[in-house]
Motif scaffolding. Structure first.
Motif, PDB file in Angstrom:
ATOM      1  N   LEU A   9     -82.397  17.655  81.050  1.00 19.63           N
ATOM      2  CA  LEU A   9     -82.924  18.202  79.983  1.00 19.63           C
ATOM      3  C   LEU A   9     -84.007  18.913  80.018  1.00 19.63           C
ATOM      4  N   GLU A  10     -85.151  18.153  80.773  1.00 19.22           N
ATOM      5  CA  GLU A  10     -86.490  18.872  81.132  1.00 19.22           C
ATOM      6  C   GLU A  10     -86.226  20.082  82.205  1.00 19.22           C
ATOM      7  N   GLU A  11     -85.324  19.858  82.955  1.00 16.01           N
ATOM      8  CA  GLU A  11     -84.913  20.985  83.867  1.00 16.01           C
ATOM      9  C   GLU A  11     -84.775  22.322  83.054  1.00 16.01           C
ATOM     10  N   SER A  12     -83.781  22.161  82.142  1.00 16.68           N
ATOM     11  CA  SER A  12     -83.222  23.264  81.553  1.00 16.68           C
ATOM     12  C   SER A  12     -84.296  23.778  80.457  1.00 16.68           C
ATOM     13  N   GLN A  13     -85.142  22.900  79.816  1.00 19.95           N
ATOM     14  CA  GLN A  13     -86.333  23.629  79.247  1.00 19.95           C
ATOM     15  C   GLN A  13     -87.169  24.417  80.276  1.00 19.95           C
ATOM     16  N   GLY A  14     -87.392  24.059  81.526  1.00 16.57           N
ATOM     17  CA  GLY A  14     -88.175  24.810  82.530  1.00 16.57           C
ATOM     18  C   GLY A  14     -87.523  26.018  82.841  1.00 16.57           C
ATOM     19  N   ARG A  15     -86.092  26.201  82.787  1.00 17.15           N
ATOM     20  CA  ARG A  15     -85.449  27.271  82.993  1.00 17.15           C
ATOM     21  C   ARG A  15     -85.496  28.296  81.809  1.00 17.15           C
ATOM     22  N   ILE A  16     -85.504  27.868  80.449  1.00 18.01           N
ATOM     23  CA  ILE A  16     -85.837  28.686  79.469  1.00 18.01           C
ATOM     24  C   ILE A  16     -87.123  29.300  79.268  1.00 18.01           C
ATOM     25  N   ASN A  17     -88.174  28.386  80.080  1.00 19.24           N
ATOM     26  CA  ASN A  17     -89.659  29.163  80.148  1.00 19.24           C
ATOM     27  C   ASN A  17     -89.771  30.026  81.272  1.00 19.24           C
ATOM     28  N   ARG A  18     -89.037  29.647  82.571  1.00 21.11           N
ATOM     29  CA  ARG A  18     -88.992  30.677  83.504  1.00 21.11           C
ATOM     30  C   ARG A  18     -88.253  32.185  83.093  1.00 21.11           C
ATOM     31  N   ALA A  19     -87.155  32.044  82.438  1.00 22.52           N
ATOM     32  CA  ALA A  19     -86.599  33.109  81.955  1.00 22.52           C
ATOM     33  C   ALA A  19     -87.447  33.892  80.901  1.00 22.52           C
ATOM     34  N   LEU A  20     -88.166  33.553  80.067  1.00 27.19           N
ATOM     35  CA  LEU A  20     -89.048  33.981  79.241  1.00 27.19           C
ATOM     36  C   LEU A  20     -90.204  34.702  80.059  1.00 27.19           C
TER      37      LEU A  20
ATOM     38  N   SER B 173     -75.879  15.774  75.010  1.00 28.05           N
ATOM     39  CA  SER B 173     -75.507  14.704  76.046  1.00 28.05           C
ATOM     40  C   SER B 173     -76.325  13.282  75.667  1.00 28.05           C
ATOM     41  N   LEU B 174     -77.491  13.904  75.563  1.00 29.03           N
ATOM     42  CA  LEU B 174     -78.537  12.595  75.021  1.00 29.03           C
ATOM     43  C   LEU B 174     -78.126  11.970  73.629  1.00 29.03           C
ATOM     44  N   CYS B 175     -77.853  12.790  73.126  1.00 26.65           N
ATOM     45  CA  CYS B 175     -77.226  12.278  71.594  1.00 26.65           C
ATOM     46  C   CYS B 175     -76.105  11.700  71.693  1.00 26.65           C
ATOM     47  N   ASN B 176     -75.078  12.042  72.564  1.00 26.69           N
ATOM     48  CA  ASN B 176     -74.206  11.014  72.903  1.00 26.69           C
ATOM     49  C   ASN B 176     -74.120   9.864  73.464  1.00 26.69           C
ATOM     50  N   LEU B 177     -75.372   9.722  74.492  1.00 21.92           N
ATOM     51  CA  LEU B 177     -75.366   8.439  75.059  1.00 21.92           C
ATOM     52  C   LEU B 177     -76.122   7.606  74.318  1.00 21.92           C
ATOM     53  N   LEU B 178     -76.796   8.096  73.333  1.00 25.67           N
ATOM     54  CA  LEU B 178     -77.722   7.177  72.649  1.00 25.67           C
ATOM     55  C   LEU B 178     -76.858   7.009  71.195  1.00 25.67           C
ATOM     56  N   ASP B 179     -75.870   7.424  70.933  1.00 27.77           N
ATOM     57  CA  ASP B 179     -74.829   7.209  69.837  1.00 27.77           C
ATOM     58  C   ASP B 179     -75.448   7.780  68.732  1.00 27.77           C
ATOM     59  N   LEU B 180     -76.168   9.191  68.850  1.00 28.20           N
ATOM     60  CA  LEU B 180     -76.635   9.805  67.757  1.00 28.20           C
ATOM     61  C   LEU B 180     -75.680  10.899  67.486  1.00 28.20           C
TER      62      LEU B 180
ATOM     63  N   ASN C 148     -68.194  16.566  70.826  1.00 22.01           N
ATOM     64  CA  ASN C 148     -66.897  15.697  71.474  1.00 22.01           C
ATOM     65  C   ASN C 148     -66.693  16.712  72.813  1.00 22.01           C
ATOM     66  N   ALA C 149     -66.914  17.983  72.713  1.00 20.41           N
ATOM     67  CA  ALA C 149     -66.506  18.790  74.045  1.00 20.41           C
ATOM     68  C   ALA C 149     -67.645  18.591  75.095  1.00 20.41           C
ATOM     69  N   VAL C 150     -68.819  18.535  74.731  1.00 19.79           N
ATOM     70  CA  VAL C 150     -69.774  17.832  75.687  1.00 19.79           C
ATOM     71  C   VAL C 150     -69.482  16.788  76.311  1.00 19.79           C
ATOM     72  N   ASP C 151     -69.269  15.652  75.390  1.00 22.62           N
ATOM     73  CA  ASP C 151     -68.972  14.363  76.049  1.00 22.62           C
ATOM     74  C   ASP C 151     -67.658  14.268  77.027  1.00 22.62           C
ATOM     75  N   ASP C 152     -66.739  15.135  76.703  1.00 22.60           N
ATOM     76  CA  ASP C 152     -65.645  15.249  77.537  1.00 22.60           C
ATOM     77  C   ASP C 152     -65.857  16.167  78.984  1.00 22.60           C
TER      78      ASP C 152
ATOM     79  N   ILE D 165     -80.552  28.466  76.789  1.00 21.91           N
ATOM     80  CA  ILE D 165     -80.693  27.721  75.606  1.00 21.91           C
ATOM     81  C   ILE D 165     -79.515  26.981  75.492  1.00 21.91           C
ATOM     82  N   GLY D 166     -78.289  27.497  75.890  1.00 18.48           N
ATOM     83  CA  GLY D 166     -76.902  26.875  75.595  1.00 18.48           C
ATOM     84  C   GLY D 166     -76.728  25.547  76.498  1.00 18.48           C
ATOM     85  N   ASN D 167     -77.439  25.797  77.932  1.00 21.93           N
ATOM     86  CA  ASN D 167     -77.536  24.626  78.630  1.00 21.93           C
ATOM     87  C   ASN D 167     -78.522  23.483  78.180  1.00 21.93           C
ATOM     88  N   ASN D 168     -79.714  23.822  77.602  1.00 24.43           N
ATOM     89  CA  ASN D 168     -80.378  22.869  76.788  1.00 24.43           C
ATOM     90  C   ASN D 168     -79.781  22.148  75.731  1.00 24.43           C
TER      91      ASN D 168
END
Length: 133
Positions: free
Chosen positions: A30-41, A104-111, A11-15, A95-98
């Motif tokens: 989402l894809e960009e955030s995964q890339g940032r995780i890979n870059r940080a590693l 957000s994707l779950c919210n959009l797809l009502d999951l 709910n907080a993400v949705d708000d 990882i938090g951003n991811n």
């Protein structure tokens, strides 16, 4: 109780999601955030050096009768060292951003994120080591 934490987070993400409401925005963020995780590693290895990667071919089971527990013990993570406090903080943030964009994707797809996690948890518990991931 744990489902309440997940629901509150969802709910907080949705708000708080304002600029990236489009499906295309969310999946690319989402894809960009995964890339940032890979870059940080990668930076933990190449700039900081707190962790090292020593990769080599994983052993293959010799026959069909191999015991999965002993095979699992033969596998290697290829990782040496531990994250320093700075690298840990950066990775936790990325990882938090991811998680934010995944939610957000779950919210959009009502999951429901908790339901998704629970189904995956039950699948892992049912199949155990035979999920082969």
């Amino acid at each position: 109780m744990k489902d309440i934490i997940f629901d509150d987070f969802q709910n907080a993400v949705d708000d708080s999601l304002l600029r990236h409401k489009s499906l295309l925005d969310i999946i690319t963020k989402l894809e960009e955030s995964q890339g940032r995780i890979n870059r940080a590693l990668a930076k933990s290895v190449t700039n900081c050096g707190c962790i090292e990667i020593h990769a080599k071919k994983q052993p293959s089971p010799n026959n069909d009768d191999i015991d999965m527990d002993s095979y699992k013990k033969q596998l290697n993570t290829h990782l040496d060292g531990t994250l320093c406090d700075n690298c840990r903080e950066v990775l936790e943030r990325e990882i938090g951003n991811n998680l934010f964009y995944l939610t957000s994707l779950c919210n959009l797809l009502d999951l429901n994120l908790y339901d998704v996690l629970l189904k995956e948890y039950n699948k892992i518990n049912t199949l155990g080591k035979y999920t082969f991931r």
